[in-house]
Design an enzyme around this catalytic site. Structure first.
Site, short mmCIF file in Angstrom:
data_model
loop_
_atom_site.label_atom_id
_atom_site.label_comp_id
_atom_site.label_asym_id
_atom_site.label_seq_id
_atom_site.Cartn_x
_atom_site.Cartn_y
_atom_site.Cartn_z
N CYS A 43 0.84 -1.21 0.00
CA CYS A 43 0.00 0.00 0.00
C CYS A 43 0.87 1.26 0.00
CB CYS A 43 -0.93 -0.03 1.23
SG CYS A 43 -1.85 1.51 1.49
N CYS A 46 -0.17 3.99 2.43
CA CYS A 46 0.22 3.63 3.80
C CYS A 46 1.63 4.11 4.10
CB CYS A 46 0.15 2.11 3.99
SG CYS A 46 -1.49 1.40 3.83
#
Length: 297
Positions: A43, A46
Site C-alpha cells: 500500500c 500507507c
C-alpha cells in the site's frame, strides 16, 4: 508478544497481531488513547501516511500510543471493524473504537485528529529551532542557517524558523536572500506576526540600503536642523545599524517639529520600526512611551 518497530525513534509504536490485539489495544486504551494503523506492505498511501502519523504521535509526548497492524497477515480484526480500504486509522478509548479516518490525511489534519484525542501537540521542530538559536548566540551562523533551512523546507514550513532565518539574512545584509525566502513562503505563514515583523525589518533595510553614511547624514542634520528628510534618512540608516533608540529619537524629533511632514511619514515609519522590533523590545517600549507623551501632551 508485540514486537517493537522503531524503538530508537518512538518506543510507543508497536506491531500487533490478532493474538496480542486485546493487550496491545483494548486493554492499553483503558489508560490512554490508542491509534491502530491498518496497513499492508503493498500500500503506497500507507507508506506516505506512516512517517507523518509517527511524527504526530511523537508530538503528543506519550499521551497517545500508536499500534500498527498488517492486514495481510492479520485480516480478522480489520474485518470485524469493517475496514474495507487502507490506510485506515482507528482510535480506541476505554476499550472501544472512538474515532477514525481512511486515507493519507495531510499532516495538518492528522495533527488535528490527534489533538482531539490528546490535546495540543508539541511542535517537532522546537528542539532544532532552539539549537539554531543557541548557535546564532555563539556566532556559528553557517551551522544555524543549515538547521533553519531544513525547518523552512518542511511542509508546512516551521514559522519561527522562517522568521529567524529572514532576520539572519537581513542582519548579514543578504537582502536578496531574505526577499526570496519571504516570497517563497505560503500566504498563511507570511501573515504570521513573527514573519511579518521579519518582513518589516527587510523593508527597513531595503529603504536604508541606498542612503549615505551615517556621519554624512549627521552633518546634514547639523547643518540644517529643519532638513526633515535628512533626519528621516538618518533614522533609517541608524536602524539598519542596529541603533534603535537613536533611530526612534530621529523620528520623534521630526514629529515634534512637524507632525504632518510627508503625510505623517515619521510616525508611520516609527510604527513600522515597532512592528520589526517586536512589542517587548526595550526600544519599542521606550519609544512608544515617548510617542504617546508627544502626541497627547
Amino acid at each position: 508478544m508485540a514486537a517493537e518497530l522503531t524503538a530508537q525513534d518512538d518506543a510507543r509504536t508497536t506491531e500487533t497481531t490478532t493474538e496480542s490485539f486485546r493487550a496491545d489495544v483494548l486493554e492499553a486504551s483503558l489508560r490512554q488513547p490508542v491509534l491502530v494503523d491498518f496497513w499492508a506492505p503493498w500500500c503506497e498511501p500507507c507508506k506516505q501516511l506512516a512517517p507523518a502519523l509517527e511524527r504526530a504521535v511523537k508530538a503528543a509526548g506519550g499521551r497517545v500510543k500508536l499500534v500498527k497492524m498488517n492486514i495481510d497477515q492479520h485480516p480478522e480484526v480489520a474485518g470485524q471493524l469493517g475496514v474495507k480500504s487502507i490506510p485506515a486509522v482507528v482510535a480506541f478509548q476505554r476499550g472501544r473504537p472512538a474515532d477514525g479516518f481512511v486515507g493519507a490525511l495531510p499532516e495538518k489534519q492528522l495533527r488535528g485528529f490527534i489533538e482531539r484525542l490528546a490535546g495540543p501537540l508539541e511542535d517537532e521542530g522546537t528542539d532544532d529551532f532552539l539549537t539554531a538559536e543557541a548557535l546564532i548566540g555563539e556566532g556559528q551562523l553557517e551551522a544555524a542557517e543549515a538547521i533553519l533551512l531544513q525547518l523552512v523546507a518542511r511542509r508546512p514550513p516551521y514559522t519561527k524558523a522562517a522568521a529567524e532565518l529572514a532576520r539572519l539574512y537581513v542582519e548579514q545584509e543578504r537582502l536578496a536572500d531574505a526577499q526570496a525566502l519571504l516570497d517563497g513562503l505560503p500566504a498563511p505563514i507570511r501573515a504570521d506576526s513573527l514573519v511579518a515583523a521579519a518582513a518589516a525589518s527587510l523593508e527597513n533595510a531595503l529603504a536604508a540600503s541606498d542612503l549615505g553614511e551615517i556621519d554624512e547624514l549627521h552633518k546634514r542634520v547639523a547643518f540644517d536642523p529643519d532638513d526633515l528628510q535628512a533626519r528621516f534618512d538618518l533614522a533609517l540608516a541608524l536602524n539598519a545599524k542596529g541603533k534603535r533608540d537613536e533611530a526612534a529619537t530621529a523620528l520623534l524629533d521630526i514629529i515634534r517639529k512637524d507632525r504632518s511632514w510627508s503625510d505623517d511619514g515619521a510616525r508611520k515609519q516609527l510604527i513600522q520600526f515597532f512592528d520589526a522590533w517586536g512589542p517587548l523590545d526595550k526600544a519599542t517600549i521606550g519609544a512608544r512611551r515617548r510617542l504617546s507623551s508627544l502626541l497627547f501632551s
